[in-house]
Enzyme design. Structure first.
Site, PDB file in Angstrom:
ATOM      1  N   LYS A 157       6.347   7.352   2.828  1.00 47.75           N
ATOM      2  CA  LYS A 157       6.388   5.910   2.531  1.00 47.75           C
ATOM      3  C   LYS A 157       7.678   5.699   1.737  1.00 47.75           C
ATOM      4  O   LYS A 157       7.694   5.739   0.502  1.00 47.75           O
ATOM      5  CB  LYS A 157       5.144   5.490   1.750  1.00 47.75           C
TER       6      LYS A 157
HETATM    7  C1  LIG Z   1       4.651   0.676   7.404  1.00 49.32           C
HETATM    8  C2  LIG Z   1       3.244   0.779   6.934  1.00 49.32           C
HETATM    9  N1  LIG Z   1       2.305   1.236   7.788  1.00 49.32           N
HETATM   10  C3  LIG Z   1       1.017   1.348   7.404  1.00 49.32           C
HETATM   11  C4  LIG Z   1       0.611   0.996   6.135  1.00 49.32           C
HETATM   12  C5  LIG Z   1      -0.832   1.157   5.739  1.00 49.32           C
HETATM   13  O1  LIG Z   1      -0.959   2.193   4.807  1.00 49.32           O
HETATM   14  P1  LIG Z   1      -2.117   2.226   3.743  1.00 49.32           P
HETATM   15  O2  LIG Z   1      -3.369   1.938   4.477  1.00 49.32           O
HETATM   16  O3  LIG Z   1      -2.076   3.614   3.209  1.00 49.32           O
HETATM   17  O4  LIG Z   1      -1.807   1.189   2.718  1.00 49.32           O
HETATM   18  C6  LIG Z   1       1.550   0.510   5.221  1.00 49.32           C
HETATM   19  C7  LIG Z   1       1.149   0.120   3.866  1.00 49.32           C
HETATM   20  O5  LIG Z   1       1.233   0.886   2.981  1.00 49.32           O
HETATM   21  C8  LIG Z   1       2.897   0.412   5.630  1.00 49.32           C
HETATM   22  O6  LIG Z   1       3.818  -0.048   4.773  1.00 49.32           O
END
Ligand SMILES: Cc1ncc(COP(=O)(O)O)c(C=O)c1O
Length: 288
Positions: A157
């Site tokens: 991330k």
């Molecule tokens: C690009 C992206 N995909 C998917 C997610 C979903 O991730 P999570 O469920 O861990 O928040 C996020 C958010 O964090 C994101 O920024």
């Protein structure tokens, strides 16, 4: 409207609580120039951060993918997040933890000698997609593709991965959409700019295989919830044309929670029973 840099409160920065407006970085920080920054978005419900430890562990993982180490352990990050919430007196909040390479002796691309920083802020944040949460979001299809795992650390991330998210979301909003959906480098359906995607067809669920994008913690939670309900979940490559035959669709993410989708480009979906059930069950789970 006051900016996010102009609020009352405190931000945890490198081990201490600092005044919100004083939580600043230098313009020659490595992260500003080369995107050497990783972050987490988390939500606290009734005073408890959902999947808190998993988020802190993912932050460490993401930093590792960018070849730096956060100078605080997962336990220390957990304690810092608790302190941030307690100081702010917030029980329902969004938390943002961010780690980055700062300014230091190196100003080129290599920056092993520059210090790594960590900051954590929390604020109240309602529904990410506003009234789409009940009515169903409208998504544009981005002109950009989610990149191959051979080109960039796709499971981190990391800030650099959001460059095309920002431009895609701007283009979507200019068309009156709430968000944009990416296809991946092979042409398969991938994810939205900050959320994963699910489809329903004849009572079974189909979701893209997370082999070139963030395998969201909410995505994993929702898959578990569906399996507990004996709903068949197909994690697989999905061609965009298949959207024609899907009846329901929703997005998952910490910020998005479970948000129904009513339209993607010209494809339409109903906000159906399974979408509503999973949305309600997720709300219950995060508060349990
Ligand atoms: C690009 C992206 N995909 C998917 C997610 C979903 O991730 P999570 O469920 O861990 O928040 C996020 C958010 O964090 C994101 O920024």
């Amino acid at each position: 409207m006051a900016g996010y840099d102009d609020r009352d409160g405190m931000i945890w920065m490198d081990g201490k609580m600092v005044d919100w407006r004083a939580a600043n970085v230098h313009v020659l920080s490595h992260a500003m120039h080369y995107a050497s920054s990783v972050f987490e978005g988390e939500r606290a419900y009734n005073g408890k951060i959902f999947k808190s430890r998993e988020h802190s562990e993912r932050l460490h993982f993401s930093a590792g993918e960018l070849d730096f180490q956060i100078p605080y352990t997962v336990d220390e990050i957990e304690a810092a997040k608790a302190e941030v919430l307690a100081t702010a007196g917030l029980r329902d909040a969004y938390l943002r933890a961010i780690a980055w390479r700062g300014a230091g002796p190196d100003m080129g691309v290599a920056s092993a000698r520059n210090p790594v920083h960590l900051a954590i802020a929390a604020w109240e944040w309602g529904a990410y997609y506003g009234d789409a949460k009940t009515k169903g979001a409208k998504l544009d299809i981005s002109k950009w593709k989610r990149p191959s795992p051979e080109t960039i650390p796709v499971h981190a991330k990391a800030a650099g991965l959001y460059m095309i998210c920002t431009t895609s979301k701007h283009a979507a909003e200019a068309k009156g959409c709430s968000d944009a959906l990416f296809m991946d480098y092979r042409g398969y359906v991938a994810e939205a700019t900050g959320a994963n995607i699910f489809f329903v067809k004849d009572g079974e669920v189909h979701t893209p295989l997370a082999d070139c994008f963030l395998n969201g913690l909410t995505r994993q939670t929702v898959i578990g919830m569906l399996k507990e309900r004996n709903v068949t979940v197909h994690e697989r490559h999905i061609m965009p044309e298949e959207m024609e035959g899907f009846q329901q669709c929703w997005l998952t993410g910490t910020a998005a929670e479970v948000t129904p989708v009513g339209m993607i480009g010209d494809y339409t979906f109903e906000v159906g029973a399974l979408t509503r059930d999973i949305g309600a069950a997720y709300e219950q789970l995060v508060r349990s």
